[in-house]
Each structure stands twice: as C-alpha cells, then as structure tokens.
Design a protein around this motif. Structure first.
Motif, mmCIF file in Angstrom:
data_model
loop_
_atom_site.group_PDB
_atom_site.id
_atom_site.type_symbol
_atom_site.label_atom_id
_atom_site.label_comp_id
_atom_site.label_asym_id
_atom_site.label_seq_id
_atom_site.Cartn_x
_atom_site.Cartn_y
_atom_site.Cartn_z
ATOM 1 N N UNK A 141 -91.099 -75.001 -108.839
ATOM 2 C CA UNK A 141 -91.205 -76.149 -109.739
ATOM 3 C C UNK A 141 -89.830 -76.583 -110.229
ATOM 4 N N UNK A 142 -88.951 -75.613 -110.492
ATOM 5 C CA UNK A 142 -87.598 -75.949 -110.937
ATOM 6 C C UNK A 142 -86.861 -76.751 -109.866
ATOM 7 N N UNK A 143 -86.986 -76.312 -108.624
ATOM 8 C CA UNK A 143 -86.339 -77.030 -107.528
ATOM 9 C C UNK A 143 -86.876 -78.456 -107.424
ATOM 10 N N UNK A 144 -88.183 -78.608 -107.610
ATOM 11 C CA UNK A 144 -88.798 -79.940 -107.564
ATOM 12 C C UNK A 144 -88.252 -80.823 -108.680
ATOM 13 N N UNK A 145 -88.128 -80.267 -109.891
ATOM 14 C CA UNK A 145 -87.646 -81.037 -111.035
ATOM 15 C C UNK A 145 -86.174 -81.407 -110.882
ATOM 16 N N UNK A 146 -85.379 -80.503 -110.328
ATOM 17 C CA UNK A 146 -83.963 -80.796 -110.109
ATOM 18 C C UNK A 146 -83.808 -81.958 -109.135
ATOM 19 N N UNK A 147 -84.602 -81.927 -108.074
ATOM 20 C CA UNK A 147 -84.558 -83.006 -107.086
ATOM 21 C C UNK A 147 -85.042 -84.318 -107.698
ATOM 22 N N UNK A 148 -86.100 -84.220 -108.526
ATOM 23 C CA UNK A 148 -86.647 -85.406 -109.190
ATOM 24 C C UNK A 148 -85.615 -86.021 -110.126
ATOM 25 N N UNK A 149 -84.926 -85.182 -110.879
ATOM 26 C CA UNK A 149 -83.922 -85.674 -111.823
ATOM 27 C C UNK A 149 -82.827 -86.460 -111.106
ATOM 28 N N UNK A 150 -82.334 -85.902 -110.011
ATOM 29 C CA UNK A 150 -81.269 -86.580 -109.256
ATOM 30 C C UNK A 150 -81.764 -87.905 -108.684
ATOM 31 N N UNK A 151 -82.974 -87.888 -108.147
ATOM 32 C CA UNK A 151 -83.529 -89.101 -107.523
ATOM 33 C C UNK A 151 -83.747 -90.219 -108.551
ATOM 34 N N UNK A 176 -84.416 -81.068 -116.731
ATOM 35 C CA UNK A 176 -83.967 -82.433 -116.447
ATOM 36 C C UNK A 176 -82.652 -82.717 -117.171
ATOM 37 N N UNK A 177 -82.626 -82.405 -118.477
ATOM 38 C CA UNK A 177 -81.415 -82.644 -119.266
ATOM 39 C C UNK A 177 -80.226 -81.873 -118.685
ATOM 40 N N UNK A 178 -80.472 -80.616 -118.305
ATOM 41 C CA UNK A 178 -79.403 -79.757 -117.804
ATOM 42 C C UNK A 178 -78.820 -80.273 -116.489
ATOM 43 N N UNK A 179 -79.694 -80.707 -115.593
ATOM 44 C CA UNK A 179 -79.242 -81.191 -114.283
ATOM 45 C C UNK A 179 -78.341 -82.419 -114.436
ATOM 46 N N UNK A 180 -78.647 -83.280 -115.411
ATOM 47 C CA UNK A 180 -77.946 -84.558 -115.526
ATOM 48 C C UNK A 180 -76.873 -84.589 -116.623
ATOM 49 N N UNK A 181 -76.660 -83.457 -117.285
ATOM 50 C CA UNK A 181 -75.746 -83.482 -118.424
ATOM 51 C C UNK A 181 -74.295 -83.812 -118.034
ATOM 52 N N UNK A 182 -73.923 -83.514 -116.802
ATOM 53 C CA UNK A 182 -72.556 -83.806 -116.371
ATOM 54 C C UNK A 182 -72.441 -85.096 -115.556
ATOM 55 N N UNK A 183 -73.553 -85.819 -115.442
ATOM 56 C CA UNK A 183 -73.548 -87.102 -114.735
ATOM 57 C C UNK A 183 -73.139 -88.187 -115.731
ATOM 58 N N UNK A 184 -71.933 -88.699 -115.600
ATOM 59 C CA UNK A 184 -71.406 -89.667 -116.571
ATOM 60 C C UNK A 184 -72.027 -91.051 -116.439
#
Length: 205
Positions: A141-151, A176-184
């Motif tokens: 599920x974590x892998x799915x959410x990480x991919x979803x966040x990026x997409x 979700x927040x963690x995956x995108x926290x460094x995306x400016x």
C-alpha cells in the motif's frame, strides 16, 4: 480478571501462596494488603497476613483476543504475531482468507487497527500506537501511495489546479506529505474532518 485472597504467617508467605494458586509471577499481579498480620509472642496473639492478589490485565492480549473474535465472526480465522517496542505495537495477521481482513483499499484492516487501539488504551495509563498489517499489505500500500503522490503532483503542476486525494487515515496522509515534501513545485495540506480527512496537492505559487 483473576483474583484471589490468600493468608500466611507473613505478607510474603501470603503473596507466595496466592501466586502459586494463580500460577503466575509477582511482576504480573497487583497486590492489595488487607491485613499485615501480627507475629505475636511465643505463638500467642498472632494474626495471619491477608492479601488480595489480582492478575494484571494485559491490554495487548485483550486486543489480540478481540481481533481473533471479530475475524472468526467474519469467517476468516486468524493467527496474530505481535511485536511490542516501547509504546509501539505491531500486529501481523495471517489467514487463509486474508483478503477479507484487508478489505477494499485496506478499509477493514484500518477499522480493525482503530478498534484494537481503543481496546489497548481504554484502561492503560499510557498511550500505545497500534499498527496492524496482513501478510505485507502495508508495504504494498505504501508503494501504491508513493506512486499516486508523484502522479497526482505531476497532474497538479501540469493543470495548475489543486488535486484532492480520496479520504484516508492519518498515517497514509503522512506518506503523501512525506513523498512530496521536497518537491518545490507543489505543496500539500490536509483538509476535512475525520474520518473523511483528505490530502490536497496544490501547485506552488
């Protein structure tokens, strides 16, 4: 709760008697002294020590029993492996019908986790965090959410519009927040009220 009243010539003897009858150890019980007793003189005027000994409730075992009962009623008997580290409790469920225990997008598993945490903390003087997994589901599920966040972040950047993600539990929102926290190019925030709280991905302005 198993409880017994025992006597002895001394308090230690009374407690030891109770422990033998309950078939447990001193670190697993609560002791209430009813009468400390009295030695007397040359055997005269002596009074026995009286104690009430109760087996201390184990909240983790209570939670395991709860999950097993619910799973049995669902027709999905389960085996539970539990790991306790400080105040973090991890339970891994194994079952021939594990899909029933996970449910659509983990909703049944999330409900079991929420209820197990209530069971564990209802009579505890400290708060425990409970995580329930079922045969590696959380990792997938974590892998799915990480991919979803990026997409969805790419979608927000491409369209210039906010993207709202379906409601999910707090620990999934944190992913979700963690995956995108460094995306400016985007920022994230949570909105709504539990249990319908959700993440919004907003293009940076």
């Amino acid at each position: 709760m198993k409880q017994i009243t025992a006597t002895g010539t001394t308090m230690d003897e009374a407690i030891e008697s109770a422990l033998k009858q309950l078939q447990t150890s001193k670190d697993q019980v609560d002791v209430h002294v009813i009468d400390e007793g009295k030695k007397g003189f040359l055997g005269f005027g002596s009074k026995p020590a009286i104690v009430q000994v109760s087996i201390r409730k184990n909240p983790v075992q209570d939670a395991e029993s709860f999950i097993q009962d619910v799973a049995a009623q669902m027709g999905a008997p389960v085996t539970i492996k539990t790991d306790v580290k400080d105040r973090d409790i991890m339970m891994d469920l194994e079952s021939d019908k594990v899909a029933m225990l996970i449910g659509k997008r983990g909703q049944t598993l999330n409900s079991l986790q929420y209820l197990a945490q209530l069971v564990i903390n209802r009579e505890s003087n400290q708060f425990y965090t409970v995580m329930i997994d079922a045969e590696g589901y959380r990792g997938r599920r974590r892998e799915t959410l990480e991919s979803l966040a990026e997409r969805l972040a790419d979608k927000a950047i491409r369209t210039g519009k906010d993207v709202r993600i379906e409601p999910m539990p707090s620990y999934e929102r944190k992913i979700i927040h963690s995956v995108l926290q460094n995306n400016r190019e985007v920022e994230t925030y949570s909105d709504g009220k539990e249990p319908r709280r959700f993440v919004v991905i907003r293009p940076s302005r």
